[in-house]
Design a protein around this motif. Sequence first.
Motif, short mmCIF file in Angstrom:
data_model
loop_
_atom_site.label_atom_id
_atom_site.label_comp_id
_atom_site.label_asym_id
_atom_site.label_seq_id
_atom_site.Cartn_x
_atom_site.Cartn_y
_atom_site.Cartn_z
N GLU A 143 -9.91 -14.10 6.95
CA GLU A 143 -8.71 -13.28 7.13
C GLU A 143 -7.78 -13.36 5.92
OE1 GLU A 143 -5.25 -12.23 10.39
OE2 GLU A 143 -5.93 -14.30 10.22
N ARG A 144 -7.77 -14.48 5.22
CA ARG A 144 -6.87 -14.60 4.07
C ARG A 144 -7.22 -13.62 2.95
NH1 ARG A 144 -8.86 -18.43 0.08
NH2 ARG A 144 -10.94 -19.17 0.64
N HIS A 145 -8.41 -13.03 3.02
CA HIS A 145 -8.82 -12.05 2.02
C HIS A 145 -8.61 -10.61 2.48
CE1 HIS A 145 -11.70 -15.36 0.45
NE2 HIS A 145 -10.55 -15.39 -0.21
N ILE A 146 -8.16 -10.43 3.71
CA ILE A 146 -8.07 -9.08 4.26
C ILE A 146 -7.05 -8.22 3.52
CG2 ILE A 146 -7.30 -7.77 6.29
CD1 ILE A 146 -10.16 -8.49 6.51
N ASP A 147 -5.96 -8.80 3.03
CA ASP A 147 -4.99 -8.01 2.27
C ASP A 147 -5.64 -7.44 1.01
OD1 ASP A 147 -2.83 -8.38 4.05
OD2 ASP A 147 -2.42 -10.34 3.17
N ALA A 148 -6.48 -8.24 0.36
CA ALA A 148 -7.20 -7.75 -0.82
C ALA A 148 -8.23 -6.69 -0.42
CB ALA A 148 -7.88 -8.90 -1.55
N VAL A 149 -8.87 -6.88 0.73
CA VAL A 149 -9.82 -5.88 1.23
C VAL A 149 -9.09 -4.57 1.51
CG1 VAL A 149 -11.35 -5.25 3.14
CG2 VAL A 149 -11.42 -7.57 2.20
N THR A 150 -7.92 -4.68 2.13
CA THR A 150 -7.12 -3.49 2.42
C THR A 150 -6.82 -2.73 1.14
OG1 THR A 150 -6.09 -4.58 4.32
CG2 THR A 150 -4.94 -2.67 3.40
N ALA A 151 -6.47 -3.47 0.09
CA ALA A 151 -6.15 -2.85 -1.19
C ALA A 151 -7.38 -2.23 -1.85
CB ALA A 151 -5.52 -3.88 -2.12
N LEU A 152 -8.49 -2.97 -1.83
CA LEU A 152 -9.69 -2.52 -2.54
C LEU A 152 -10.46 -1.45 -1.77
CD1 LEU A 152 -11.71 -2.79 -4.87
CD2 LEU A 152 -12.73 -4.73 -3.66
N ALA A 153 -10.80 -1.74 -0.52
CA ALA A 153 -11.60 -0.81 0.26
C ALA A 153 -10.74 0.22 0.99
CB ALA A 153 -12.46 -1.57 1.27
N GLY A 154 -9.65 -0.24 1.61
CA GLY A 154 -8.82 0.69 2.38
C GLY A 154 -8.08 1.69 1.52
N SER A 155 -7.39 1.19 0.48
CA SER A 155 -6.64 2.06 -0.43
C SER A 155 -7.51 2.58 -1.56
CB SER A 155 -5.45 1.30 -1.02
OG SER A 155 -4.58 0.83 -0.02
N GLY A 156 -8.62 1.89 -1.83
CA GLY A 156 -9.47 2.21 -2.97
C GLY A 156 -9.90 3.66 -3.10
#
Length: 250
Positions: A143-156
């Motif tokens: 879960e601590r990586h989910i903000d980065a996932v949101t940025a990379l995959a979600g906003s990417g």
Amino acid sequence: MIRGLLLSKVFGRDEIIASQPVPELAEELRRDTGITVVAGNAEVVRAGAIIFIGVKPGVVLPVIEETAGDLNGKLVVSLAAGIRLEAMEAKASARFMRVMTNTPSAIGRGATAVAPGSRSTREDVSRVLEMFNRIGAAVEAEERHIDAVTALAGSGPAFVYTVIEALARGAEAEGMPHDVALTLATQTALGAAQLAAESGASPDELRRMVITPGGTTAAGLAAMEKLKTSEGLMAAVQAAAARGREMATS
């Protein structure tokens, strides 16, 4: 996401039920997908084996509180950015997970990360990973990586569309018609991404395959380096991740 699940035959239309309180939007969803759409969350929670929460972040916890009694013991997957597993687990005794996917999942080309909660089982994780691998590529993440996932995959995707648009505009500046430029830019991005996914070579190795010393690609890359294009894209991901962390504490 619903369209991707249907397209990939993960579920049939008769296996999905969704809630949408706005009549016009409910009718549109019903017409576009053929699934059952109801007005209230409680009916969905009582009927569903796996509950997906796909609302704005500020509504996630109120929805869980509203349906807590019926959620207990069920597998609940939150698709929202910013709302931590700990906060959700404090509201109901469900097996919570967080999933961050993106809009290309609608055509079976999504990029998804799955973060299990303290009550979710390995069977839960495997089941959700299998589901999202059917509509793209899915990985397990802390879960601590989910903000980065949101940025990379979600906003990417928005960042990639900006790159496609810029490539097309560059060609237009050289006199190419808009529709031709956009078609070529889009296909170039699609082909390059597919090659990166399937070749086993790193982006740097693939880039070097295109470069001829003193050639056109080298000139273009030099212009990108001068304008710090790579740094700009990195900053976009970091800014989006920072915003995700802010949302978790607001």
